[in-house]
Enzyme design. Structure first.
Site, PDB file in Angstrom:
ATOM      1  N   LYS A 116       0.806  -1.215   0.000  1.00 41.38           N
ATOM      2  CA  LYS A 116       0.000   0.000   0.000  1.00 41.38           C
ATOM      3  C   LYS A 116       0.845   1.273   0.000  1.00 41.38           C
ATOM      4  CE  LYS A 116      -4.140  -1.917   2.211  1.00 41.38           C
ATOM      5  NZ  LYS A 116      -3.732  -3.324   2.230  1.00 41.38           N
ATOM      6  N   GLU A 200      -2.750   7.241   7.765  1.00 42.15           N
ATOM      7  CA  GLU A 200      -3.490   8.163   6.903  1.00 42.15           C
ATOM      8  C   GLU A 200      -4.650   8.779   7.668  1.00 42.15           C
ATOM      9  OE1 GLU A 200      -4.561   5.625   3.679  1.00 42.15           O
ATOM     10  OE2 GLU A 200      -6.411   4.956   4.610  1.00 42.15           O
ATOM     11  N   HIS A 235     -14.978  -4.667   7.378  1.00 42.89           N
ATOM     12  CA  HIS A 235     -14.178  -4.336   6.197  1.00 42.89           C
ATOM     13  C   HIS A 235     -14.405  -5.326   5.039  1.00 42.89           C
ATOM     14  CE1 HIS A 235     -12.140  -1.301   8.598  1.00 42.89           C
ATOM     15  NE2 HIS A 235     -11.896  -2.221   9.506  1.00 42.89           N
ATOM     16  N   ARG A 297      -6.698  -7.887 -10.161  1.00 48.17           N
ATOM     17  CA  ARG A 297      -7.416  -9.114 -10.520  1.00 48.17           C
ATOM     18  C   ARG A 297      -8.866  -8.767 -10.818  1.00 48.17           C
ATOM     19  NH1 ARG A 297     -10.463  -9.507  -5.969  1.00 48.17           N
ATOM     20  NH2 ARG A 297      -9.502  -8.958  -3.968  1.00 48.17           N
TER      21      ARG A 297
END
Length: 645
Positions: A116, A200, A235, A297
């Protein structure tokens, strides 16, 4: 065009790939573990190869076994589906090194987007907006705490190699940062072998919006518009839709343009998804949508994009992998209608969504729904004016198959396409609520309830939506009294069951039915008919000596415990038994009384109804076991009458 294809996956995605491959005349090869020896994808493929024991780490995650299976069967190409090895750059390279075609992006692209922090740095350099935060190499706790303070609380700590919510913590205040960081790093190391994290800004009203992108080996990259995947639990996505509600054309153009720019930055080939996080506190705005990550993907939710664009994304994957250019350019793609997808799982929402295993003795998902009334802007309208909707089911199981404990408990994906979002909501809710699965418990009721929540219908969604409404959407469906009465009539009459209720019966006087810890009794009505809620749309079928009843996604199997022609639960020996749990509200006789056939003995109150129990024949009250006010259980002896000589 590829002539033979091995699918390195299982379940519904393997079946999905087989369907498209077959339509293109491509021979398919399935792989399977011990647990999947009789799985649907194995039955559907032209050939199947056993690759190991049930645990995925010993079968589906062993790249060498999969490549060997491809070689042994003469397959030219390998399609990884999603999950398992689909985003494993080393496996992709191994497939290519073995002289096989990899149906996916270049290994270098997978690597570039795999971490990430590196992906965000790459996107920032390419001019793609990224969430404010820190993605550097310095992992000292004090330094990270300082950067978090500069970003401003609340912040999100995320494992750079993470996924599925693992290695992720929300931190509200500076005092909580150290403990959250340590916990996040431990989990990241255990799950991914990498304790590196990024920080973040935490978005207060986040929406998860992603863009489908597609590239070919000729330098073409297009987008196929956006999907909204904001309805999530832990999530994990639950409901996906396309397009995103509240998205105006200017914001869509900026968002999708950024996604194409991101794909080009890594020389992307094949199907991929650029995921963004949006601050929806003031609606969707281009300056408040930031890059989050890329999935290199095909996505689980790809059918909603297919439905609104008319594109078969698996076909595009196979054509691009064969060296062909993209079948369509950007100006040839457009949005048509609205599509929604719900993930149907074998799980129990009322028990914290615990996974459920077992054999699917009954498994039926509607291919069409005919709602009695449908929603529209002014309220509701009759069924005959309702628009047509297209329903689609993607599944890897069939009736008689077993949901095993070895893999993800997804049973199917339910997809509805309609002209408008409201019509798609109605179609999807009816589809979920009409799904019949027995005895394995599913989240069908939860899904149907979720999409008809008023705030969802108004597009007032974010990633915390389900948590806020959890009690409302996870409550067990209770069988209403009118349905209990109808079931009792049905079991008393044993007439052939129609597809839905709404029938006239001239039934026996009473039946008693066991239902979990309850019993249902029907004491007869003057016209032999009971009204019912047309909106509930119950479905009932005969199952030998029982009935299978489905309503609002819940399914019950109801079997008769006693059927008699009298108004009491009387056996041939004169024993009057309680037909259900209830309260004795009247006793009309005493021990030793002489009674006539049909004479009222006592009255039982149950399920808000009074039930009179009568003498089965002329005789004497030999035994009376209850008094007024007594609470009795089903089958309890209340009165015994001795037959007159």
């Amino acid at each position: 065009m590829i002539q033979s294809l091995l699918i390195a996956n299982r379940g519904e995605i393997a079946c999905r790939i087989i369907r498209t491959a077959r339509s293109l005349g491509i021979r398919t090869v399935a792989v399977y573990s011990d647990a999947d020896a009789k799985a649907l994808h194995v039955r559907q493929a032209d050939e199947a190869v056993h690759i190991g024991p049930s645990p995925a780490r010993e079968s589906y995650l062993v790249g060498a076994k999969i490549i060997a299976a491809a070689k042994a069967t003469g397959a030219e190409a390998i399609h990884p589906g999603y999950g398992f090895l689909s985003e494993n750059a080393e496996f992709a390279q191994a497939v290519i090194d073995a002289g096989l075609i990899w149906v996916g992006p270049k290994p270098a692209s997978i690597t570039a987007m795999g971490l990430k922090d590196a992906a965000k740095a790459l996107m920032a350099a390419a001019g793609v907006p990224v969430t404010p935060g820190y993605m550097g190499e310095n992992q000292e706790p004090a330094f990270l705490a300082q950067r978090a303070a500069e970003i401003g609380y609340p912040v999100l700590i995320k494992a750079v190699a993470g996924g599925g919510g693992k290695g992720m913590r929300r931190v509200e205040a500076a005092a909580d940062f150290a403990d959250a960081l340590a916990s996040c790093q431990r989990e990241a190391l255990a799950s991914f072998g990498n304790a590196h994290v990024l920080i973040e800004k935490y978005i207060q009203r986040p929406r998860h919006i992603e863009v489908q992108v597609f590239g070919d080996t000729h330098g073409n990259v297009v987008h196929l518009f956006e999907r909204d995947c904001s309805l999530q639990r832990r999530h994990q996505k639950v409901i996906e839709e396309a397009p995103a509600p509240g998205m105006d054309e200017a914001t869509r153009e900026a968002l999708c343009g950024a996604a194409v720019k991101a794909a080009k930055a890594v020389d992307y080939v094949g199907a991929g998804t650029i995921e963004f996080i949006a601050d929806a506190s003031e609606g969707l705005r281009a300056d408040r949508i930031w890059f989050m990550e890329m999935n290199t993907r095909l996505q689980v939710e790809h059918p909603v994009t297919e439905e609104i664009t008319g594109v078969d994304l698996v076909e595009w994957q196979l054509r691009v992998a064969s060296g062909e250019p993209l079948p369509k350019q950007q100006d040839e793609l457009s949005i048509n209608g609205w599509a929604m997808e719900a993930r149907l799982y074998a799980e129990d929402p009322a028990k914290g969504f615990l996974p459920v295993t077992g054999r699917l003795e009954r498994f039926a998902i509607p291919s069409a729904v005919r709602p009695t009334r449908w929603l529209h802007e002014g309220g509701t309208a009759p069924m005959e004016t309702a628009p047509q909707v297209r329903l689609r089911v993607e599944t890897g199981v069939a009736e008689g198959d077993t949901i095993s404990p070895w893999y993800d408990p997804m049973v199917a994906k339910l997809i509805c396409h309609a002209e408008t979002r409201v019509e798609a909501i109605v179609g999807l809710s009816k589809m979920a609520w009409s799904t019949r699965i027995w005895p394995v418990k599913t989240n069908a009721a939860f899904l149907g309830t979720l999409v008809v929540m008023p705030d969802f219908a108004r597009g007032m969604i974010d990633t915390g939506f389900i948590d806020r409404h959890l009690d409302e959407v996870t409550a067990d469906v209770e069988m209403p009294e009118w349905l209990c009465d109808l079931v009792a009539q049905r079991l008393a009459s044993r007439d052939p069951a129609p597809a839905t209720f709404g029938f006239r019966l001239n039934a026996l006087s009473q039946t008693t039915v066991r239902f979990s810890d309850r019993a249902i009794a029907w004491t007869g009505r003057t016209d032999g008919r009971v009204s019912y809620d047309q909106e509930a749309y119950p479905i009932v079928t005969d199952e030998g000596d029982a009935l299978l009843v489905t309503m609002q996604g819940a399914t019950w199997r109801l079997a008769p415990e006693r059927v008699s022609g009298g108004l009491g639960g009387a056996a041939s020996d004169g024993a009057i038994l309680a037909p259900m749990p209830g309260k004795v509200i009247a006793v009309e006789v005493a021990a030793g009384d002489i009674v006539a056939k049909g004479q009222k003995l006592l009255v039982l109150e149950a399920m808000k109804m009074e039930h009179a129990l009568t003498a089965p024949f002329d005789g004497t009250v030999a035994e009376l076991t209850v008094a007024v006010g007594a609470q009795v259980q089903v089958e309890a002896l209340l009165v015994r009458v001795e037959k007159a000589e």
